[in-house]
Design an enzyme around this catalytic site. Structure first.
Site, PDB file in Angstrom:
ATOM      1  N   ASP A  91       0.852  -1.188   0.000  1.00  0.00           N
ATOM      2  CA  ASP A  91       0.000   0.000   0.000  1.00  0.00           C
ATOM      3  C   ASP A  91       0.890   1.240   0.000  1.00  0.00           C
ATOM      4  OD1 ASP A  91       0.989  -0.023   2.540  1.00  0.00           O
ATOM      5  OD2 ASP A  91      -0.942  -0.312   3.526  1.00  0.00           O
ATOM      6  N   SER A  92       0.286   2.417   0.010  1.00  0.00           N
ATOM      7  CA  SER A  92       1.076   3.641  -0.162  1.00  0.00           C
ATOM      8  C   SER A  92       1.693   4.128   1.140  1.00  0.00           C
ATOM      9  CB  SER A  92       0.179   4.750  -0.710  1.00  0.00           C
ATOM     10  OG  SER A  92      -0.704   5.204   0.308  1.00  0.00           O
ATOM     11  N   GLY A  93       1.250   3.587   2.268  1.00  0.00           N
ATOM     12  CA  GLY A  93       1.690   4.093   3.560  1.00  0.00           C
ATOM     13  C   GLY A  93       0.789   5.208   4.056  1.00  0.00           C
ATOM     14  N   GLY A  94      -0.045   5.738   3.169  1.00  0.00           N
ATOM     15  CA  GLY A  94      -0.894   6.875   3.528  1.00  0.00           C
ATOM     16  C   GLY A  94      -1.874   6.535   4.631  1.00  0.00           C
ATOM     17  N   PHE A  95      -2.584   5.452   4.464  1.00  0.00           N
ATOM     18  CA  PHE A  95      -3.602   5.103   5.453  1.00  0.00           C
ATOM     19  C   PHE A  95      -3.019   5.011   6.858  1.00  0.00           C
ATOM     20  CE2 PHE A  95      -5.566   1.571   7.837  1.00  0.00           C
ATOM     21  CZ  PHE A  95      -6.663   2.279   8.287  1.00  0.00           C
ATOM     22  N   ASP A 177      -1.835   8.714  -1.048  1.00  0.00           N
ATOM     23  CA  ASP A 177      -3.114   9.426  -1.005  1.00  0.00           C
ATOM     24  C   ASP A 177      -3.409   9.889   0.408  1.00  0.00           C
ATOM     25  OD1 ASP A 177      -3.262   6.749  -0.171  1.00  0.00           O
ATOM     26  OD2 ASP A 177      -5.418   6.672  -0.502  1.00  0.00           O
ATOM     27  N   GLN A 218     -10.403   8.747  -4.108  1.00  0.00           N
ATOM     28  CA  GLN A 218     -10.860   9.194  -2.791  1.00  0.00           C
ATOM     29  C   GLN A 218     -12.145  10.004  -2.976  1.00  0.00           C
ATOM     30  OE1 GLN A 218      -9.887   8.519   0.244  1.00  0.00           O
ATOM     31  NE2 GLN A 218      -7.905   7.493  -0.035  1.00  0.00           N
ATOM     32  N   GLY A 245     -10.282   5.298   1.420  1.00  0.00           N
ATOM     33  CA  GLY A 245     -10.822   6.351   2.272  1.00  0.00           C
ATOM     34  C   GLY A 245     -12.119   5.960   2.931  1.00  0.00           C
ATOM     35  N   ASP A 294      -8.270  -6.568   0.135  1.00  0.00           N
ATOM     36  CA  ASP A 294      -7.305  -6.949   1.163  1.00  0.00           C
ATOM     37  C   ASP A 294      -7.936  -6.584   2.482  1.00  0.00           C
ATOM     38  OD1 ASP A 294      -5.805  -4.452   2.606  1.00  0.00           O
ATOM     39  OD2 ASP A 294      -6.606  -3.912   0.636  1.00  0.00           O
ATOM     40  N   CYS A 341     -15.087 -27.754   4.932  1.00  0.00           N
ATOM     41  CA  CYS A 341     -13.804 -27.093   4.671  1.00  0.00           C
ATOM     42  C   CYS A 341     -12.700 -28.145   4.616  1.00  0.00           C
ATOM     43  CB  CYS A 341     -13.526 -26.081   5.779  1.00  0.00           C
ATOM     44  SG  CYS A 341     -11.927 -25.261   5.642  1.00  0.00           S
ATOM     45  N   CYS A 343      -9.398 -27.554   4.775  1.00  0.00           N
ATOM     46  CA  CYS A 343      -8.105 -26.991   5.177  1.00  0.00           C
ATOM     47  C   CYS A 343      -7.402 -27.913   6.167  1.00  0.00           C
ATOM     48  CB  CYS A 343      -8.269 -25.586   5.764  1.00  0.00           C
ATOM     49  SG  CYS A 343      -8.786 -25.535   7.486  1.00  0.00           S
ATOM     50  N   CYS A 346      -9.319 -28.102   9.563  1.00  0.00           N
ATOM     51  CA  CYS A 346     -10.573 -28.864   9.585  1.00  0.00           C
ATOM     52  C   CYS A 346     -10.332 -30.340   9.273  1.00  0.00           C
ATOM     53  CB  CYS A 346     -11.577 -28.241   8.625  1.00  0.00           C
ATOM     54  SG  CYS A 346     -12.150 -26.631   9.234  1.00  0.00           S
ATOM     55  N   HIS A 372      -7.183 -21.357   9.206  1.00  0.00           N
ATOM     56  CA  HIS A 372      -8.555 -21.669   8.791  1.00  0.00           C
ATOM     57  C   HIS A 372      -9.259 -20.448   8.209  1.00  0.00           C
ATOM     58  CE1 HIS A 372     -12.664 -23.108   8.662  1.00  0.00           C
ATOM     59  NE2 HIS A 372     -13.013 -22.039   9.350  1.00  0.00           N
TER      60      HIS A 372
END
Lengths: 403, 403
Positions: A91-95, A177, A218, A245, A294, A341, A343, A346, A372
């Site tokens: 990600d941009s680091g902005g958040f 952003d 945004q 945003g 994500d 499931c 996995c 499970c 899981h």
């Protein structure tokens, strides 16, 4: 081109596609697990391979602070550092700079992280907002803040974000952003949007051409600003588009925003809805045309004892497709978490055993629970892709959401 | 017979053997990882299989308190509960009741756990010993103590220990014994030994015939008591023998005790040295004729940042075959922890990455570090077995210990 996107099937606004980058490829719509500090809670690279995870997202902000993007570059880049040979998104680091950076994970941070305003008390939010203003300074240049761990003053700018992401060597990167909170009024949101647009152009100028740069739409909850932002980004040569945003005050607001934005974005580019990933959202937002998600939620819920279950095990919108493993009913329950499931967890362990591990705070619990939950979401996306391809999406959605 | 022991090779007092139980078998000399609460710090059953771990030890005391041995019985026993299809050993619960049970992991507990007296200040020990007397009452019947977690009064007796271990359904069980500390004087040690011997007979009377019962030789650092105990146990029909309790004040004391005890034990039965497992000890005690070891040390050291390395990476007696991963030298070190190690960790990750995970307190660090350290010891035992079989043990020992 550092990224190729091929659409293989469509159904109304939905698409099944394939994203190719210099480190492998992945099918969309896709859920991307978050490896904040280049690791996903106890899962190793063999686990990720076994789970069918082809793409992960790491956090620029966190890795810049530790161990440092320059060190990672010296060590051969993020893929080599964490020995992951799939696709890495950063990600941009902005958040984080605008929220987590202020050490307020439980204040404005979460709002900006798309948990909705109504879930928190207004008063606490105002306090957090004031606190945040003291700790970070937003200028037209970027954002300057104090690293809560080291006390060091750090500045993130569009150019710096591009440099850091270049050092990390990720495949897909995001333009820097300004992430506004649901508390920002229209005036502030508009000013922030202008900055975000200027910064997007700076990023286009400075980004590492070996990486695929996504622009971020945004504009908060304001229709005209969202549309303006979508048009602005669509006109520029990004490899794909993030939608970030504040997504408003309710799930319906979020879907409205997608209705405004997505038709304005180029069909042939992938769209990433940042930070979203509840089961319900994966259906509803995919229906609106989202290709990439994500979210830390599966790992976070796992940590807190909430394990995902499908409708076959009673999962539904009301219980958010989760059981709480601490429930006394599971004390003597030899069944797996979800019998549908396949996995590692499970296939091998009972609810009774997981409950014991959870109550004893055993490390193995965190590994198995995270395994899981992430597997569950990754496989659900696989089924959603299949259902788009064969036209059965609405049936699948009805089976899961009940409508 | 619930246990068969076949000796395949001998070299002086050393033996390479095979122990067969109703749940699989294992080769000796063997290092047995400790799964206190039916889990080994982030390792799942597939990991154990990959590592070649054929036998684990779980703690009777801990599992009795939680989740409860009766619950585990209802759920089908420990093998099914934790889904481990190898051999499971349980201890008698005595050691924990006499030490950990009092919530004094850092006081007398560790002494009894064979860390030597000289490593701790006498004064702190006296305090801990007094504290311990307040919290647990030893009678001829057994030991009564307060569970530090629940506050509940719990009594362990020989019969109760046999019942609990029967409920757990382990393959190899230990007779209930009183574990004296290095602070116990000769008089006390002698009285405790008499109790331990009476209790051993009670255990022989009450144990579950599907399980293989080991007697435990006690007697502290006193030669006559150790010899008396060894003779007493050897005369009774145990499937094997533990050597427990205080092993004196130094490593040399421990080796002396083995010299007194082992020649008095039947050749054809396996000998388990309880709670010991430093690299150096694995060589020296095997040389004295020990067949089985269990120890939390590899996992504990891993947790604290200490990773095992072989002589090829500079491991030696002085550094205890460990590097500390936090060391600044590893910041930019792309090499594996040990280039001669073929474990999941050394095949996939660098020291620099592990250092980052350790410093960031990432869950994955604990999994990977534990994996490496346990694998390292398990594989070392494999090499020791080979060296006994082909007569090269003393060369291997010289290569590792330098003498």
């Amino acid at each position: 081109m550092p990224l190729k996107f091929r659409i293989k099937h469509t159904l109304d606004r939905m698409r099944v596609g394939k994203v190719k980058t210099r480190h492998g490829s992945f099918e969309t719509p896709v859920f991307i697990p978050v490896a904040t500090l280049a690791a996903i809670r106890g899962l190793d690279n063999r686990d990720l391979k076994d789970m069918g995870v082809e793409v992960i997202l790491a956090n620029t902000y966190h890795l810049h602070l530790r161990p440092g993007d320059e060190l990672i570059k010296e060590l051969g880049g993020l893929h080599k550092f964490m020995n992951f040979d799939g696709v890495i998104v950063t990600d941009s680091g902005g958040f984080q700079a605008f929220s987590l950076g202020f050490g307020m994970e439980h204040g404005v941070g979460k709002i900006a992280n798309n948990i909705f305003l109504e879930e928190l008390r207004e008063e606490r939010l105002r306090e957090a907002e004031n606190e945040r203003k003291k700790l970070a300074v937003v200028t037209d240049r970027g954002v300057r803040f104090k690293d809560p761990k080291s006390g060091r003053i750090v500045e993130l700018t569009p150019k710096k974000s591009m440099e850091i992401q270049s050092n990390l060597g990720s495949d897909i990167i995001f333009a820097f952003d300004e992430c506004t909170s649901p508390l920002s009024d229209r005036d502030y949101t508009e000013k922030a949007l202008e900055r975000t647009h200027r910064w997007a152009e700076e990023c286009l100028q400075h980004y590492d051409r070996r990486q695929a740069l996504f622009g971020v739409v945004q504009g908060g909850e304001y229709r005209d600003l969202r549309e303006k932002s979508a048009r602005f980004m669509a006109e520029r040569d990004f490899a794909g588009y993030g939608i970030g945003g504040s997504l408003g005050k309710s799930k319906q607001d979020m879907l409205n925003i997608l209705d405004w934005v997505i038709p304005l974005l180029p069909e042939e580019k992938p769209r990433h809805l940042l930070g979203i990933g509840a089961i319900e959202d994966l259906f509803n937002c995919t229906e609106k045309g989202v290709d990439m998600y994500d979210c830390v939620a599966p790992a976070r819920w796992a940590r807190r004892g909430h394990l995902y279950v499908s409708p076959a095990e009673g999962g539904n919108v009301r219980n958010k497709f989760r059981i709480h493993i601490k429930n006394a009913a599971f004390r003597i329950d030899n069944r797996p978490v979800d019998r549908t499931c396949d996995c590692l967890v499970c296939q091998n362990y009972s609810r009774a055993y997981l409950r014991h591990l959870y109550k004893a705070n055993e490390l193995l619990y965190f590994r198995l629970a995270t395994y899981h939950n992430i597997y569950f979401v990754v496989k659900l996306m696989e089924r959603i892709r299949e259902s788009i391809a064969d036209g059965s999406f609405y049936e699948l959605k009805r089976e899961w959401l009940g409508f």
